[in-house]
Design a protein around this motif. Sequence first.
Motif, PDB file in Angstrom:
ATOM      1  N   GLY A   1       0.950  -1.178   0.035  1.00 61.94           N
ATOM      2  CA  GLY A   1      -0.169   0.008  -0.105  1.00 61.94           C
ATOM      3  C   GLY A   1       0.962   1.246  -0.115  1.00 61.94           C
ATOM      4  N   PHE A   2       2.079   1.085   0.714  1.00 57.81           N
ATOM      5  CA  PHE A   2       2.986   2.395   0.764  1.00 57.81           C
ATOM      6  C   PHE A   2       3.238   2.444  -0.482  1.00 57.81           C
TER       7      PHE A   2
ATOM      8  N   GLY B   1       0.745   4.323  -2.501  1.00 59.56           N
ATOM      9  CA  GLY B   1       0.832   5.850  -2.183  1.00 59.56           C
ATOM     10  C   GLY B   1       1.808   6.543  -3.040  1.00 59.56           C
ATOM     11  N   GLU B   2       3.251   5.979  -3.218  1.00 54.67           N
ATOM     12  CA  GLU B   2       4.139   6.861  -4.050  1.00 54.67           C
ATOM     13  C   GLU B   2       3.462   7.291  -5.415  1.00 54.67           C
TER      14      GLU B   2
ATOM     15  N   TYR C   1      -8.313  13.379  -0.314  1.00 59.35           N
ATOM     16  CA  TYR C   1      -8.389  11.840  -0.262  1.00 59.35           C
ATOM     17  C   TYR C   1      -8.540  11.313   1.146  1.00 59.35           C
TER      18      TYR C   1
ATOM     19  N   PHE D   1      -6.405   1.705   2.363  1.00 54.78           N
ATOM     20  CA  PHE D   1      -5.948   2.840   1.989  1.00 54.78           C
ATOM     21  C   PHE D   1      -5.427   3.701   2.609  1.00 54.78           C
ATOM     22  N   PHE D   2      -5.158   3.212   4.128  1.00 56.74           N
ATOM     23  CA  PHE D   2      -4.468   4.062   5.238  1.00 56.74           C
ATOM     24  C   PHE D   2      -2.991   3.908   4.706  1.00 56.74           C
ATOM     25  N   PRO D   3      -2.344   2.699   4.579  1.00 57.62           N
ATOM     26  CA  PRO D   3      -1.045   2.587   3.985  1.00 57.62           C
ATOM     27  C   PRO D   3      -0.778   3.653   2.779  1.00 57.62           C
ATOM     28  N   ILE D   4      -1.597   3.641   1.958  1.00 54.73           N
ATOM     29  CA  ILE D   4      -1.598   4.408   0.669  1.00 54.73           C
ATOM     30  C   ILE D   4      -1.280   5.808   0.876  1.00 54.73           C
ATOM     31  N   ALA D   5      -2.357   6.311   2.011  1.00 50.37           N
ATOM     32  CA  ALA D   5      -2.339   7.682   2.456  1.00 50.37           C
ATOM     33  C   ALA D   5      -0.698   8.066   3.309  1.00 50.37           C
ATOM     34  N   SER D   6      -0.386   6.899   3.749  1.00 46.70           N
ATOM     35  CA  SER D   6       0.962   7.124   4.498  1.00 46.70           C
ATOM     36  C   SER D   6       1.989   7.437   3.441  1.00 46.70           C
ATOM     37  N   GLY D   7       2.126   6.658   2.470  1.00 54.84           N
ATOM     38  CA  GLY D   7       2.960   6.630   1.161  1.00 54.84           C
ATOM     39  C   GLY D   7       2.759   8.027   0.738  1.00 54.84           C
TER      40      GLY D   7
END
Lengths: 323, 182
Positions: A11-12, A15-16, A39, B37-43
């Motif tokens: 997921g990280f 995000g990038e 978002y 979606f929370f790790p995505i927000a972190s990224g």
Amino acid sequence: MTFAGILALLGFTCGEIVVAAMAYMCRHWLLLKWTISLYILALVPYLFFVPESPHWLLTKHRYDELEVLLRQIARCNRRSNSKWFQYYRYVVESHRKEKDINRRNKIKLSFFSKICRFLTHIPTMSKLLISGLLGFVTLLIYFKVSYNLGAMDEIDPYLNIIIGAIVECIGYIIPSLFMIRFGRKPIFILFLIPTVICLLITPLVDFQNRFIIILIAQLGKFAISGAVCVTYIYVPELFPTSIRATGMGFFILFSRFGSTVGPMIDAAISHDRSLMNYVYYLYALLTGFCIFLVLLLPETRNVPLADKIDYNTNKNQKQSLNT
Amino acid sequence: MSSDDENSLKNVTLEDVIEECGSCGRFQYINFFFLVFFPIASGICNFYYVFGAATPSYKCDIVGEPVPGIHFEILSTQCSYLKKNDLNITIGEYPCTQWIYDRTIFGKTFTEEANLVCENSFRRSYISTMLQLGTMLIFFVGRITDTIGRRRSIQLLIGIVFIPSIITQTLLQFISMPINYK
């Protein structure tokens, strides 16, 4: 080694990619900030539906909420109520009995002497300090390499970051698969060595072909992402359950020290080319030192997960294997 | 319960109970989907620095009317310029105070907004430092989740992330203020 952990890392990287796409569309720093806030705003409704963790409810003796949650899970998964409810009643009763037994069996030591005993226990302290240093160096280099991808001259930052995210994704998946077979330490060292090589080569290829620069940078990102993934799995296994949270917290704290110091050094010396080269060599030296330190730590593949710190060898330990 | 049932229940743990409720069913899939979606927000937040505080290429901008007999020469660092007379003798060296930024790649970045170049380039890292200091609080978050539970922690943390940034963004957008306060 959980599926959820890998999902968080992937997921990280997503995000990038998302932030690169957002930045490509709104070429303005404040507009980008608003987009990110939008978002997060979209996520807020789910906050009302987040379920509580059943294990936590059990440890806090909130049996009523636990029952409600389990009913909800069973109804959502379309399972009948009969079987699990029997098991559940038994688990709750045995948990209640255990609580009373534990209260009577606790060793009475003052808080101060507990701290003393902890701080003088050399294996644990050495694990703490070494893992802290590992975290510091790995995250320092990770953020240096990652931020650098967006700051290269003549190379499109958006594309570079997106490729970096994909490379990072692969860098998270591959060590997770191989750690099961080959152990944590070998894979960690296997990923640190290309990091050292890339850090040493980067100053030398500065004026070469564009593709070589990108290749070396992405290789470095791949290597350091793999190393970071290994540490996130290896470090929790080093500590027994009672201090795992403290150990992990300590490790993450030091990691973030590293990620703070990295951009600071970068911003301070960005105009001086020769100084930058020296910094690369310094980082390569630090990474080499980490390789040496990791050899001192124990291997944790197929080793039973300890429950408490073993201050004397006669204590009983609960066993559960980690693969 | 008969003794047979008791024997078979001897080693039952919470894991088994959850297994009976369905450990990998619709409930888990739905929650996994939203939780990712929370790790995505972190990224996203971690990499904002790359785009929002990027340093585009810049040129020194010399203001003032042209004076006959004096011409200016900008140094290659783009941080200071020399004042020369017709005989090419340097009268003085002055630091640059204004720059023109190249907006083709990043658009308008915060570096341009606050002129975080040359002498001020070190301050650019303060943005990143602030972010990382925030992430250091993870050290305490573990303790907090143990005390108040996972659900309340997530709600609390998202609130902490969201509300101050909304406040600062509104201030930045709608109130014009001198650059130093920004």
